[in-house]
Design a protein around this motif. Sequence first.
Motif, PDB file in Angstrom:
ATOM      1  N   TRP A 175       0.834  -1.205   0.000  1.00 22.31           N
ATOM      2  CA  TRP A 175       0.000   0.000   0.000  1.00 22.31           C
ATOM      3  C   TRP A 175       0.863   1.247   0.000  1.00 22.31           C
ATOM      4  CZ3 TRP A 175       0.149   3.745   3.845  1.00 22.31           C
ATOM      5  CH2 TRP A 175      -0.702   4.826   3.644  1.00 22.31           C
ATOM      6  N   GLN A 176       1.900   1.256   0.813  1.00 25.84           N
ATOM      7  CA  GLN A 176       2.749   2.439   0.936  1.00 25.84           C
ATOM      8  C   GLN A 176       3.394   2.794  -0.401  1.00 25.84           C
ATOM      9  OE1 GLN A 176       6.358   2.419   3.621  1.00 25.84           O
ATOM     10  NE2 GLN A 176       4.999   3.635   4.900  1.00 25.84           N
ATOM     11  N   GLN A 243      -5.995   8.220   3.554  1.00 26.61           N
ATOM     12  CA  GLN A 243      -6.423   7.489   2.364  1.00 26.61           C
ATOM     13  C   GLN A 243      -7.892   7.772   2.041  1.00 26.61           C
ATOM     14  OE1 GLN A 243      -4.446   5.437   0.183  1.00 26.61           O
ATOM     15  NE2 GLN A 243      -6.305   5.993  -0.948  1.00 26.61           N
ATOM     16  N   HIS A 244      -8.708   7.901   3.074  1.00 26.80           N
ATOM     17  CA  HIS A 244     -10.121   8.244   2.867  1.00 26.80           C
ATOM     18  C   HIS A 244     -10.240   9.621   2.213  1.00 26.80           C
ATOM     19  CE1 HIS A 244     -14.422   8.622   3.524  1.00 26.80           C
ATOM     20  NE2 HIS A 244     -14.211   9.758   4.164  1.00 26.80           N
ATOM     21  N   ASP A 323      -7.864  -2.394  -7.570  1.00 23.00           N
ATOM     22  CA  ASP A 323      -7.120  -1.149  -7.713  1.00 23.00           C
ATOM     23  C   ASP A 323      -7.444  -0.148  -6.609  1.00 23.00           C
ATOM     24  OD1 ASP A 323      -9.693  -0.586  -8.403  1.00 23.00           O
ATOM     25  OD2 ASP A 323      -9.228   0.243 -10.383  1.00 23.00           O
ATOM     26  N   SER A 324      -7.997  -0.640  -5.509  1.00 22.23           N
ATOM     27  CA  SER A 324      -8.358   0.237  -4.404  1.00 22.23           C
ATOM     28  C   SER A 324      -7.246   0.265  -3.364  1.00 22.23           C
ATOM     29  CB  SER A 324      -9.667  -0.230  -3.753  1.00 22.23           C
ATOM     30  OG  SER A 324      -9.920   0.488  -2.564  1.00 22.23           O
ATOM     31  N   ASN A 328      -6.286  -2.299   0.123  1.00 26.56           N
ATOM     32  CA  ASN A 328      -4.950  -2.778   0.479  1.00 26.56           C
ATOM     33  C   ASN A 328      -4.554  -2.336   1.885  1.00 26.56           C
ATOM     34  OD1 ASN A 328      -4.678  -3.897  -2.070  1.00 26.56           O
ATOM     35  ND2 ASN A 328      -3.679  -2.098  -2.929  1.00 26.56           N
ATOM     36  N   LEU A 329      -4.834  -1.085   2.196  1.00 24.10           N
ATOM     37  CA  LEU A 329      -4.480  -0.550   3.511  1.00 24.10           C
ATOM     38  C   LEU A 329      -5.307  -1.204   4.610  1.00 24.10           C
ATOM     39  CD1 LEU A 329      -3.065   1.431   5.395  1.00 24.10           C
ATOM     40  CD2 LEU A 329      -4.757   3.163   4.744  1.00 24.10           C
TER      41      LEU A 329
END
Length: 371
Positions: A175-176, A243-244, A323-324, A328-329
């Motif tokens: 994710w990072q 991320q939101h 692709d979200s 992933n996070l």
Amino acid sequence: IKPVVIIGTSGYVFWSAGLYQNSKDGTQWLVLFGAATCGISAAALWTGEATVAILYPEDGQRGRFIGTWQLWNKFGGIISGSITLAMNYKTQKSGGISLNTYIVLIAIQCLGFPASFLLSPPEKLIRKDGKKLKSNVTKDETWKQRFINLKNVFLKKEVLFLLPLFMSNVWFLTWQSNYVTHHFTVRVRALNSLLTAIINGATDVIAGYLFDVKMKKSLKVKNSWLITVVLMVSFFIYSLIIQHEFDVTPESGIDWTGNPRYYRSYVPFQIFKISGELVFNWVYWVIGAYHFHHSEIAYVSGLIRSFESLGQCFSFLIGAVNDSDMVNLAVAAGAFFLSIPSVTYLAFQSDDVEVSQKLDFEDDQEGDDSK
């Protein structure tokens, strides 16, 4: 250990060469070949270096030894990160890095192979008190017996209860990487690479000294784990919030000039790098703090690295099928949160018996004059 480390330094260069050639003309076969050789080398190097870091140091020096090992692990990143930033400093847009960056990485990776021949085996190690460790290899041991030993080590409480942490401590890296790629310019990403090496290296050194502070071992295990949990939970909560915000208001090509969002979405994550690196140091230090026989250390190191790779494999798989970044996070956060109960239980079972009492040494005391 030495032959394993030598193998571990020989395959990375083909992976970097494949990336260079692919970026230059789209060649794919070398990328696939390099991925295979890199996988084999990584398995060998990760197991070999972890065995050295856990087995070689004395009880009172284990933290600093592990911290120094991790620091040298980052030293290549500091060099390559500095060069990458210098080469891409003027690239104030999204896109790929300069081809010359891969050439620098290839050159650095070529140096690892000859350097690996300088490693001394355990039986040649002389400690300050003149004692020498026995070899980690048991003579006349069959492959069948080795697999039985591996199974026995795997079933130990200290390993089973730490397995969830082994898997989760690298899960968030996918994710990072996607986060930085999707939202920042090339030069900001280059700066991120350099800061990752510098901040993580500093964390390694400081954590190493703190782990060697004279204190009851059981108390150090408990306190260090609780601090690690607090930092990691804070990291995930802040990451989910940011991320939101990007999901609601997408933006790419963020640079350090002229965009106030940079300071909220980039700078705090440089500080949070401390928490992720602390997990790495804690895992290897705490494994060294438990009572494994010298012949078991290689098995433990292999299991740690195997489950780290498994966690990373799952994280890449999740990243590939959707692709979200939020998914992933969230999965990475969930994986870490699930590891907390078992590791906390194990941390609070720690005793104060010195590890050196469980290791085997050579009977002779040669080397007293070399203290």
